[in-house]
Design an enzyme around this catalytic site. Structure first.
Site, PDB file in Angstrom:
ATOM      1  N   VAL A  26     -28.184  24.934  37.199  1.00 33.74           N
ATOM      2  CA  VAL A  26     -29.043  24.548  38.329  1.00 33.74           C
ATOM      3  C   VAL A  26     -28.738  25.438  39.538  1.00 33.74           C
ATOM      4  O   VAL A  26     -29.633  26.017  40.153  1.00 33.74           O
ATOM      5  CB  VAL A  26     -28.826  23.056  38.696  1.00 33.74           C
ATOM      6  CG1 VAL A  26     -29.607  22.697  39.948  1.00 33.74           C
ATOM      7  CG2 VAL A  26     -29.236  22.161  37.535  1.00 33.74           C
ATOM      8  N   ASP A  45     -18.712  30.046  43.117  1.00 37.23           N
ATOM      9  CA  ASP A  45     -18.308  29.324  41.907  1.00 37.23           C
ATOM     10  C   ASP A  45     -16.788  29.427  41.763  1.00 37.23           C
ATOM     11  O   ASP A  45     -16.211  30.458  42.067  1.00 37.23           O
ATOM     12  CB  ASP A  45     -19.010  29.883  40.668  1.00 37.23           C
ATOM     13  CG  ASP A  45     -18.991  28.854  39.525  1.00 37.23           C
ATOM     14  OD1 ASP A  45     -20.034  28.220  39.283  1.00 37.23           O
ATOM     15  OD2 ASP A  45     -17.909  28.669  38.927  1.00 37.23           O
ATOM     16  N   THR A 100     -22.067  16.666  37.245  1.00 33.16           N
ATOM     17  CA  THR A 100     -21.649  15.257  37.392  1.00 33.16           C
ATOM     18  C   THR A 100     -21.699  14.627  36.000  1.00 33.16           C
ATOM     19  O   THR A 100     -22.630  13.892  35.668  1.00 33.16           O
ATOM     20  CB  THR A 100     -22.598  14.476  38.338  1.00 33.16           C
ATOM     21  OG1 THR A 100     -23.950  14.779  37.960  1.00 33.16           O
ATOM     22  CG2 THR A 100     -22.384  14.867  39.784  1.00 33.16           C
ATOM     23  N   THR A 137     -26.935  15.106  40.279  1.00 31.41           N
ATOM     24  CA  THR A 137     -27.395  13.743  39.990  1.00 31.41           C
ATOM     25  C   THR A 137     -26.237  12.753  40.105  1.00 31.41           C
ATOM     26  O   THR A 137     -25.198  12.949  39.493  1.00 31.41           O
ATOM     27  CB  THR A 137     -27.958  13.690  38.563  1.00 31.41           C
ATOM     28  OG1 THR A 137     -28.987  14.669  38.457  1.00 31.41           O
ATOM     29  CG2 THR A 137     -28.529  12.311  38.256  1.00 31.41           C
ATOM     30  N   CYS A 277     -28.573  15.732  31.355  1.00 31.84           N
ATOM     31  CA  CYS A 277     -29.277  14.818  32.278  1.00 31.84           C
ATOM     32  C   CYS A 277     -29.541  13.471  31.618  1.00 31.84           C
ATOM     33  O   CYS A 277     -28.956  12.464  31.967  1.00 31.84           O
ATOM     34  CB  CYS A 277     -30.629  15.415  32.688  1.00 31.84           C
ATOM     35  SG  CYS A 277     -30.537  16.993  33.463  1.00 31.84           S
ATOM     36  N   ARG A 348     -24.858  21.132  25.221  1.00 32.20           N
ATOM     37  CA  ARG A 348     -24.221  19.969  25.879  1.00 32.20           C
ATOM     38  C   ARG A 348     -24.826  18.662  25.395  1.00 32.20           C
ATOM     39  O   ARG A 348     -26.028  18.475  25.420  1.00 32.20           O
ATOM     40  CB  ARG A 348     -24.347  20.096  27.403  1.00 32.20           C
ATOM     41  CG  ARG A 348     -23.440  21.180  27.988  1.00 32.20           C
ATOM     42  CD  ARG A 348     -23.626  21.314  29.469  1.00 32.20           C
ATOM     43  NE  ARG A 348     -24.943  21.871  29.777  1.00 32.20           N
ATOM     44  CZ  ARG A 348     -25.340  22.062  31.051  1.00 32.20           C
ATOM     45  NH1 ARG A 348     -24.562  21.708  32.061  1.00 32.20           N
ATOM     46  NH2 ARG A 348     -26.517  22.598  31.291  1.00 32.20           N
TER      47      ARG A 348
HETATM   48  N1  SAJ Z   1     -36.401  14.196  23.726  1.00 35.48           N
HETATM   49  C1  SAJ Z   1     -36.882  13.412  22.681  1.00 35.48           C
HETATM   50  N2  SAJ Z   1     -38.172  12.974  22.730  1.00 35.48           N
HETATM   51  C2  SAJ Z   1     -39.001  13.267  23.795  1.00 35.48           C
HETATM   52  C3  SAJ Z   1     -38.480  14.062  24.852  1.00 35.48           C
HETATM   53  C4  SAJ Z   1     -37.185  14.515  24.794  1.00 35.48           C
HETATM   54  O1  SAJ Z   1     -36.167  13.124  21.716  1.00 35.48           O
HETATM   55  O2  SAJ Z   1     -40.162  12.867  23.765  1.00 35.48           O
HETATM   56  C5  SAJ Z   1     -35.012  14.657  23.668  1.00 35.48           C
HETATM   57  C6  SAJ Z   1     -34.877  16.168  23.683  1.00 35.48           C
HETATM   58  O3  SAJ Z   1     -34.910  16.681  22.367  1.00 35.48           O
HETATM   59  C7  SAJ Z   1     -33.507  16.351  24.329  1.00 35.48           C
HETATM   60  C8  SAJ Z   1     -33.412  15.174  25.292  1.00 35.48           C
HETATM   61  O4  SAJ Z   1     -34.369  14.201  24.846  1.00 35.48           O
HETATM   62  O5  SAJ Z   1     -32.489  16.262  23.367  1.00 35.48           O
HETATM   63  C9  SAJ Z   1     -33.699  15.545  26.747  1.00 35.48           C
HETATM   64  O6  SAJ Z   1     -34.897  16.236  26.719  1.00 35.48           O
HETATM   65  P1  SAJ Z   1     -35.710  16.556  28.094  1.00 35.48           P
HETATM   66  O7  SAJ Z   1     -37.030  17.139  27.711  1.00 35.48           O
HETATM   67  O8  SAJ Z   1     -35.695  15.384  28.971  1.00 35.48           O
HETATM   68  O9  SAJ Z   1     -34.883  17.774  28.700  1.00 35.48           O
HETATM   69  P2  SAJ Z   1     -33.779  17.836  29.818  1.00 35.48           P
HETATM   70  O10 SAJ Z   1     -32.559  17.110  29.493  1.00 35.48           O
HETATM   71  O11 SAJ Z   1     -33.655  19.292  30.112  1.00 35.48           O
HETATM   72  O12 SAJ Z   1     -34.454  17.087  31.040  1.00 35.48           O
HETATM   73  C10 SAJ Z   1     -34.947  17.831  32.105  1.00 35.48           C
HETATM   74  C11 SAJ Z   1     -34.653  16.972  33.287  1.00 35.48           C
HETATM   75  N3  SAJ Z   1     -34.865  17.716  34.485  1.00 35.48           N
HETATM   76  C12 SAJ Z   1     -34.053  17.471  35.518  1.00 35.48           C
HETATM   77  O13 SAJ Z   1     -33.150  16.660  35.492  1.00 35.48           O
HETATM   78  C13 SAJ Z   1     -34.313  18.278  36.709  1.00 35.48           C
HETATM   79  C14 SAJ Z   1     -35.560  15.749  33.264  1.00 35.48           C
HETATM   80  O14 SAJ Z   1     -35.480  15.082  34.537  1.00 35.48           O
HETATM   81  C15 SAJ Z   1     -36.989  16.129  33.060  1.00 35.48           C
HETATM   82  O15 SAJ Z   1     -37.785  14.945  33.000  1.00 35.48           O
HETATM   83  C16 SAJ Z   1     -37.111  16.862  31.745  1.00 35.48           C
HETATM   84  O16 SAJ Z   1     -36.322  18.070  31.872  1.00 35.48           O
HETATM   85  C17 SAJ Z   1     -38.555  17.245  31.476  1.00 35.48           C
HETATM   86  O17 SAJ Z   1     -39.453  16.641  32.087  1.00 35.48           O
HETATM   87  O18 SAJ Z   1     -38.741  18.112  30.615  1.00 35.48           O
END
Ligand code: SAJ
Length: 448
Positions: A26, A45, A100, A137, A277, A348
């Site tokens: 980030v 950093d 965090t 967060t 996250c 992660r």
């Molecule tokens: N996942 C599922 N099914 C879904 C969506 C995601 O199993 O329908 C899984 C993914 O495979 C992954 C995990 O959930 O393992 C998280 O996926 P994610 O798309 O939420 O990706 P992240 O963790 O990168 O979440 C980020 C976050 N962004 C920030 O914190 C700034 C989250 O708040 C966002 O909502 C998300 O991206 C997004 O919208 O894509």
């Protein structure tokens, strides 16, 4: 005013220096974003390796999105160091983007927030008026609880010598459309004037809307519930992916049908929920609710569904092997993908790790092919495949991460190298009919 600097004038003429503390997934894109937006940037950093890598013009994170935008180290206004005090000395605004995580007993770990704050506040001069913004967060109350005691410890007064605020990062790895220059932001601050100043500053960073939302706790809460809601929505489809096969119904058919309704939000079942996250932030909300004696039952239940998804998939894989006369201690499974999310190289909290451990604990051999990850990230209970064309004698292929490179594999030639023609789509991204026509026996999460 910050010191003798009239912030509003400085914002107008781009004569503001912003320090970013923590140059990870980030912080580094945030620092680059502020540089591109015309600010003087001081990136800090604690890791000498991270600083050296950036000063070589290279990307120290696993996010390929920023491979090509690391600034030339000689760029004016671009200063990278391991020394927080240099950033504090030179900057009017300090932004903290440190991890965090949660501890092994799933409690919030605030040590990085506290240590970054300590390094900043011990260097701030009285009457400096500098603004220190937390972006990581946290749960409501953490910014004040972590930083006000430090401000007092160094004999400073909040609102006079220094101002604190919260502006949650909404960075989405691998998603340019919601990158740091475009995504909407919210700002919480004890002082509305500071809030308004930060709205002006962040409005130069992003084309998205920037809103001052009142006290710090409101902004902290907004961020954590954004991710709590996502975890709960994913948990719903994961729970349905366990129920519908037992009714001989494919959950994907049901979700596709339901998604024709104008306000149905479509999520996809999978082998589990990873990343830094979504599987982490709900524990912040659970902890805060516990502190005030209000049980977070739904949030806790959703976490349990998602956290146990790899174990559910493990039991399904064992049934598949049994049904196809493959004995566990002779079985050889190939994972396609290991990263927690498609198109990024980030392991992660990946559910792949929990699924692999369940399999190897049952004496089933697991090999992994994920071109987005370096070979040194894997645990020692799995073998790493670097050339998919050399992948031979597997009984079952499991698609764990929906990378396009996995989806668009040469499935014909992989089939020729298989011991059994078994494939399990753990992300519901494969063309089942096409694979069946090739001769694959296709199983999938949520499919009967
Ligand atoms: N996942 C599922 N099914 C879904 C969506 C995601 O199993 O329908 C899984 C993914 O495979 C992954 C995990 O959930 O393992 C998280 O996926 P994610 O798309 O939420 O990706 P992240 O963790 O990168 O979440 C980020 C976050 N962004 C920030 O914190 C700034 C989250 O708040 C966002 O909502 C998300 O991206 C997004 O919208 O894509």
């Amino acid at each position: 005013m910050v010191g003798n600097l009239n912030l509003n004038d400085a914002i107008q003429n781009g004569n503001i220096s912003v320090g970013i503390i923590g140059l990870g997934y980030v912080g580094l894109p945030t620092a680059i974003g502020f540089l591109d937006a015309g600010f003087n940037v001081w990136g800090v950093d604690v890791s000498q390796r991270v600083v050296d890598t950036i000063l070589q013009g290279k990307n120290p994170t696993g996010d390929p999105e920023i491979d090509d935008i690391i600034p030339d180290p000689n760029t004016k206004k671009w200063n990278i160091t391991t020394d927080t005090s240099i950033a504090v000395e030179n900057c009017e605004i300090l932004i903290v983007t440190v991890p965090t995580p949660v501890t092994s007993d799933l409690k919030p770990d605030l040590k990085y927030v506290i240590s970054a704050g300590d390094n900043i506040f011990k260097t701030i001069e009285p009457n400096s008026g500098k603004i220190v913004v937390l972006e990581s967060t946290v749960y409501p109350g953490v910014t004040a609880q972590s930083w006000l005691p430090l401000i007092e410890k160094y004999g400073l007064k909040e609102g006079v010598d220094v101002n604190i605020a919260y502006c949650p990062e909404r960075f989405n790895p691998g998603d340019e459309a919601n990158g740091v220059r475009k995504v909407a932001r919210v700002i919480g601050s004890l002082n509305p004037k500071i809030g308004d100043t930060l709205v002006k500053i962040y409005s130069k960073l992003t084309s998205g809307r920037v809103d001052y939302v009142g006290k710090i706790e409101v902004a902290e809460a907004a961020k954590v519930i954004e991710n709590v809601q996502r975890d709960i929505n994913i948990a719903l489809v994961n729970e349905l992916a366990r129920i519908f096969p037992a009714l001989n119904i494919d959950i994907e058919d049901v979700l596709n049908a339901a998604a024709t309704k104008w306000n149905f939000h479509r999520y996809t079942p999978g082998v589990g929920v990873g990343g830094h996250c979504i599987p982490v932030d709900p524990y912040y909300m659970i902890q805060r609710a516990e502190q005030v004696g209000v049980p977070a039952e739904l949030i806790t239940a959703a976490r349990a569904v998602n956290r146990t998804m790899p174990i559910h998939v493990f039991s399904v894989l064992k049934d598949i092997l049994y049904k196809n006369n493959v004995s566990a201690n002779d079985a050889n499974i190939l994972f396609l993908g290991w990263s927690y999310k498609a198109e990024v190289g980030d392991h992660r909290e990946t559910p792949a790790e929990h699924l692999a451990l369940a399999l190897t604990d049952a004496d089933i051999k697991v090999s992994v092919w994920d071109p987005h990850l370096e070979n040194d990230v894997y645990p020692n209970n799995v073998d790493v495949i670097t050339d998919i064309n050399a992948a031979k004698d597997f009984d079952l292929v499991v698609l764990v991460t929906g990378h396009s490179i996995c989806i668009n594999l040469d499935w014909e030639s992989l089939l020729k190298n298989m011991r059994k023609p078994l494939v399990y789509d753990g992300r519901r991204v494969l063309d089942i009919t096409k694979l069946e026509d090739m001769g694959w026996d296709v199983y999938a999460v949520g499919k009967p």
